[in-house]
Design a protein around this motif. Structure first.
Motif, PDB file in Angstrom:
ATOM      1  N   UNK A 110       0.822  -1.207   0.000  1.00  0.00           N
ATOM      2  CA  UNK A 110       0.000   0.000   0.000  1.00  0.00           C
ATOM      3  C   UNK A 110       0.863   1.266   0.000  1.00  0.00           C
ATOM      4  N   UNK A 111       1.979   1.219   0.732  1.00  0.00           N
ATOM      5  CA  UNK A 111       2.896   2.356   0.750  1.00  0.00           C
ATOM      6  C   UNK A 111       3.471   2.607  -0.640  1.00  0.00           C
ATOM      7  N   UNK A 112       3.879   1.536  -1.316  1.00  0.00           N
ATOM      8  CA  UNK A 112       4.417   1.684  -2.668  1.00  0.00           C
ATOM      9  C   UNK A 112       3.354   2.212  -3.621  1.00  0.00           C
ATOM     10  N   UNK A 113       2.128   1.695  -3.505  1.00  0.00           N
ATOM     11  CA  UNK A 113       1.041   2.164  -4.369  1.00  0.00           C
ATOM     12  C   UNK A 113       0.747   3.640  -4.141  1.00  0.00           C
ATOM     13  N   UNK A 114       0.700   4.055  -2.883  1.00  0.00           N
ATOM     14  CA  UNK A 114       0.389   5.450  -2.561  1.00  0.00           C
ATOM     15  C   UNK A 114       1.459   6.407  -3.074  1.00  0.00           C
ATOM     16  N   UNK A 115       2.698   5.942  -3.117  1.00  0.00           N
ATOM     17  CA  UNK A 115       3.786   6.817  -3.559  1.00  0.00           C
ATOM     18  C   UNK A 115       3.648   7.205  -5.021  1.00  0.00           C
ATOM     19  N   UNK A 116       2.867   6.449  -5.787  1.00  0.00           N
ATOM     20  CA  UNK A 116       2.679   6.764  -7.205  1.00  0.00           C
ATOM     21  C   UNK A 116       1.356   7.479  -7.482  1.00  0.00           C
ATOM     22  N   UNK A 117       0.529   7.661  -6.469  1.00  0.00           N
ATOM     23  CA  UNK A 117      -0.782   8.275  -6.674  1.00  0.00           C
ATOM     24  C   UNK A 117      -0.721   9.785  -6.480  1.00  0.00           C
ATOM     25  N   UNK A 136       9.242  15.883   8.476  1.00  0.00           N
ATOM     26  CA  UNK A 136       9.140  17.278   8.060  1.00  0.00           C
ATOM     27  C   UNK A 136       8.175  17.463   6.893  1.00  0.00           C
ATOM     28  N   UNK A 137       7.861  16.388   6.189  1.00  0.00           N
ATOM     29  CA  UNK A 137       6.892  16.481   5.097  1.00  0.00           C
ATOM     30  C   UNK A 137       5.458  16.586   5.604  1.00  0.00           C
ATOM     31  N   UNK A 138       5.264  16.371   6.892  1.00  0.00           N
ATOM     32  CA  UNK A 138       3.928  16.470   7.473  1.00  0.00           C
ATOM     33  C   UNK A 138       3.677  17.915   7.872  1.00  0.00           C
ATOM     34  N   UNK A 139       2.871  18.609   7.109  1.00  0.00           N
ATOM     35  CA  UNK A 139       2.596  20.014   7.366  1.00  0.00           C
ATOM     36  C   UNK A 139       1.632  20.206   8.520  1.00  0.00           C
ATOM     37  N   UNK A 140       1.403  21.454   8.876  1.00  0.00           N
ATOM     38  CA  UNK A 140       0.512  21.764   9.997  1.00  0.00           C
ATOM     39  C   UNK A 140      -0.954  21.493   9.640  1.00  0.00           C
ATOM     40  N   UNK A 141      -1.321  21.735   8.390  1.00  0.00           N
ATOM     41  CA  UNK A 141      -2.717  21.590   7.994  1.00  0.00           C
ATOM     42  C   UNK A 141      -2.933  20.508   6.940  1.00  0.00           C
ATOM     43  N   UNK A 142      -1.888  20.076   6.277  1.00  0.00           N
ATOM     44  CA  UNK A 142      -2.038  19.058   5.245  1.00  0.00           C
ATOM     45  C   UNK A 142      -0.759  18.235   5.144  1.00  0.00           C
ATOM     46  N   UNK A 143      -0.939  17.005   4.686  1.00  0.00           N
ATOM     47  CA  UNK A 143       0.186  16.094   4.504  1.00  0.00           C
ATOM     48  C   UNK A 143       0.348  15.807   3.017  1.00  0.00           C
ATOM     49  N   UNK A 144       1.586  15.805   2.557  1.00  0.00           N
ATOM     50  CA  UNK A 144       1.862  15.384   1.193  1.00  0.00           C
ATOM     51  C   UNK A 144       2.115  13.883   1.224  1.00  0.00           C
ATOM     52  N   UNK A 145       1.005  13.113   1.227  1.00  0.00           N
ATOM     53  CA  UNK A 145       1.109  11.673   1.422  1.00  0.00           C
ATOM     54  C   UNK A 145       1.951  10.995   0.344  1.00  0.00           C
ATOM     55  N   UNK A 146       1.852  11.430  -0.866  1.00  0.00           N
ATOM     56  CA  UNK A 146       2.592  10.786  -1.955  1.00  0.00           C
ATOM     57  C   UNK A 146       4.096  10.907  -1.736  1.00  0.00           C
ATOM     58  N   UNK A 147       4.559  12.095  -1.385  1.00  0.00           N
ATOM     59  CA  UNK A 147       5.987  12.261  -1.143  1.00  0.00           C
ATOM     60  C   UNK A 147       6.426  11.560   0.143  1.00  0.00           C
ATOM     61  N   UNK A 148       5.554  11.555   1.143  1.00  0.00           N
ATOM     62  CA  UNK A 148       5.887  10.849   2.388  1.00  0.00           C
ATOM     63  C   UNK A 148       6.126   9.368   2.103  1.00  0.00           C
ATOM     64  N   UNK A 149       5.220   8.778   1.331  1.00  0.00           N
ATOM     65  CA  UNK A 149       5.353   7.360   1.014  1.00  0.00           C
ATOM     66  C   UNK A 149       6.527   7.106   0.080  1.00  0.00           C
ATOM     67  N   UNK A 174      12.069   4.958  -0.532  1.00  0.00           N
ATOM     68  CA  UNK A 174      13.497   5.182  -0.778  1.00  0.00           C
ATOM     69  C   UNK A 174      14.314   4.943   0.486  1.00  0.00           C
ATOM     70  N   UNK A 175      13.745   5.289   1.650  1.00  0.00           N
ATOM     71  CA  UNK A 175      14.458   5.063   2.904  1.00  0.00           C
ATOM     72  C   UNK A 175      14.508   3.601   3.310  1.00  0.00           C
ATOM     73  N   UNK A 176      13.602   2.786   2.766  1.00  0.00           N
ATOM     74  CA  UNK A 176      13.590   1.358   3.094  1.00  0.00           C
ATOM     75  C   UNK A 176      14.532   0.546   2.215  1.00  0.00           C
ATOM     76  N   UNK A 177      14.900   1.095   1.068  1.00  0.00           N
ATOM     77  CA  UNK A 177      15.691   0.333   0.104  1.00  0.00           C
ATOM     78  C   UNK A 177      17.031  -0.144   0.672  1.00  0.00           C
ATOM     79  N   UNK A 178      17.828   0.693   1.362  1.00  0.00           N
ATOM     80  CA  UNK A 178      19.121   0.198   1.869  1.00  0.00           C
ATOM     81  C   UNK A 178      18.987  -1.014   2.784  1.00  0.00           C
ATOM     82  N   UNK A 179      18.006  -1.008   3.676  1.00  0.00           N
ATOM     83  CA  UNK A 179      17.823  -2.140   4.583  1.00  0.00           C
ATOM     84  C   UNK A 179      17.394  -3.377   3.809  1.00  0.00           C
ATOM     85  N   UNK A 180      16.489  -3.211   2.852  1.00  0.00           N
ATOM     86  CA  UNK A 180      16.031  -4.349   2.048  1.00  0.00           C
ATOM     87  C   UNK A 180      17.182  -4.939   1.237  1.00  0.00           C
TER      88      UNK A 180
END
Length: 296
Positions: free
Chosen positions: A48-55, A251-264, A269-275
């Motif tokens: 779901x995280x991967x899917x959301x990152x492209x939406x 820091x991508x989580x704003x006070x009134x809105x979240x940029x969910x696509x960029x967050x995901x 991208x942050x999970x890739x090194x561990x994987x």
């Protein structure tokens, strides 16, 4: 007559011969279905995280939810790679996690070799101290470490994060490497020392090459801890030039809105090194963990 009598006196046929054998296929199918379901369940958030990152951000909460939509794109990833500030988060994480891993391996190998091969005063007390440090909840040390890092002039620097993380990674690394060295026969050391080699030669030329599984397991665990750590990275840094990936995601989580696509997208991208580490070093990681745990 005697022949007929002999055949009728044999008694009833065994139960295994009278009952038709049940096929094991339904049971096997059920077990495989259960295993697949157990494997898919923890994978659903990642999918779901991967899917959301492209939406587009407006389609994230569409109902009914859809994994694939016609408007999926790479805009979130392009925005991250085009933003030098966000790339700086990744650079900081690589520098900190890589430095912590290398230094932890070096120090833990030297300490574990001494604990495994030598007897010296207060050795047992030192072992207890190492285990005790490992048992302390990190959050209880947040304020003391903040004061110490500020006093040493290491606030908002790589050095402050690296030294702080090593306090939490070294005890585990020393325990695991000591346990792994304990599985190696002392005859190896003695055979090389007979030829005039010193302790460091024995360690780096004989023991370390055959301790790769232990080194990999400790290295992967250390890198994972340093890469994913959030609380101390938030407390011990002030500027975005020193923030790491977990803080960058927050820091991508704003006070009134979240940029969910960029967050995901940034989470992916942050999970890739561990994987990647687990994919390539899984065999060494599992064998090193089991070997170190047996004799630790």
């Amino acid at each position: 007559m005697s022949h007929a009598h002999s055949t009728t006196d044999r008694g009833p046929a065994p139960a295994a011969l009278r009952r038709p054998q049940r096929s094991a296929a339904p049971k096997r199918i059920g077990i495989h279905a259960l295993l697949i379901a157990c494997a898919l369940f923890p994978a659903l958030p990642i999918v779901w995280m991967a899917s959301t990152s492209f939406k587009p951000n407006g389609q994230v909460f569409d109902w009914p939810p859809k994994l694939i939509t016609s408007a999926m794109n790479f805009d979130s990833y392009a925005a991250i790679f085009a933003d030098g500030g966000k790339l700086r988060f990744f650079l900081n994480s690589y520098v900190v996690a890589g430095s912590v891993t290398v230094l932890t391996l070096l120090v833990s190998v030297l300490a574990a070799y001494a604990l495994s091969r030598y007897e010296f005063p207060f050795k047992r007390a030192l072992n207890v101290l190492i285990i005790s440090v490992q048992a302390v909840p990190p959050i209880t040390l947040l304020i003391p470490y903040f004061g110490l890092v500020v006093t040493l002039g290491l606030y908002d620097t790589y050095g402050g994060l690296i030294l702080t993380y090593m306090v939490f990674t070294l005890p585990y690394a020393i325990i695991m490497m000591t346990g792994y060295f304990n599985t190696l026969p002392r005859e190896l050391d003695e055979a090389v020392m007979v030829d005039g080699a010193g302790p460091l030669t024995v360690l780096f030329r004989i023991l370390l090459p055959i301790s790769v599984p232990g080194l990999v397991s400790v290295g992967v665990y250390t890198f994972m801890i340093a890469w994913n750590e959030y609380l101390f990275a938030l407390t011990l840094t002030r500027t975005n030039e020193m923030r790491t990936v977990p803080i960058g995601i927050q820091l991508l989580m704003g006070q009134h809105s979240y940029d969910w696509s960029q967050i995901m997208a940034m989470s992916i991208l942050g999970s890739i090194p561990i994987l990647v580490l687990f994919t390539f070093f899984q065999r060494y990681f599992l064998s090193g963990m089991s070997a170190g745990a047996v004799k630790a």
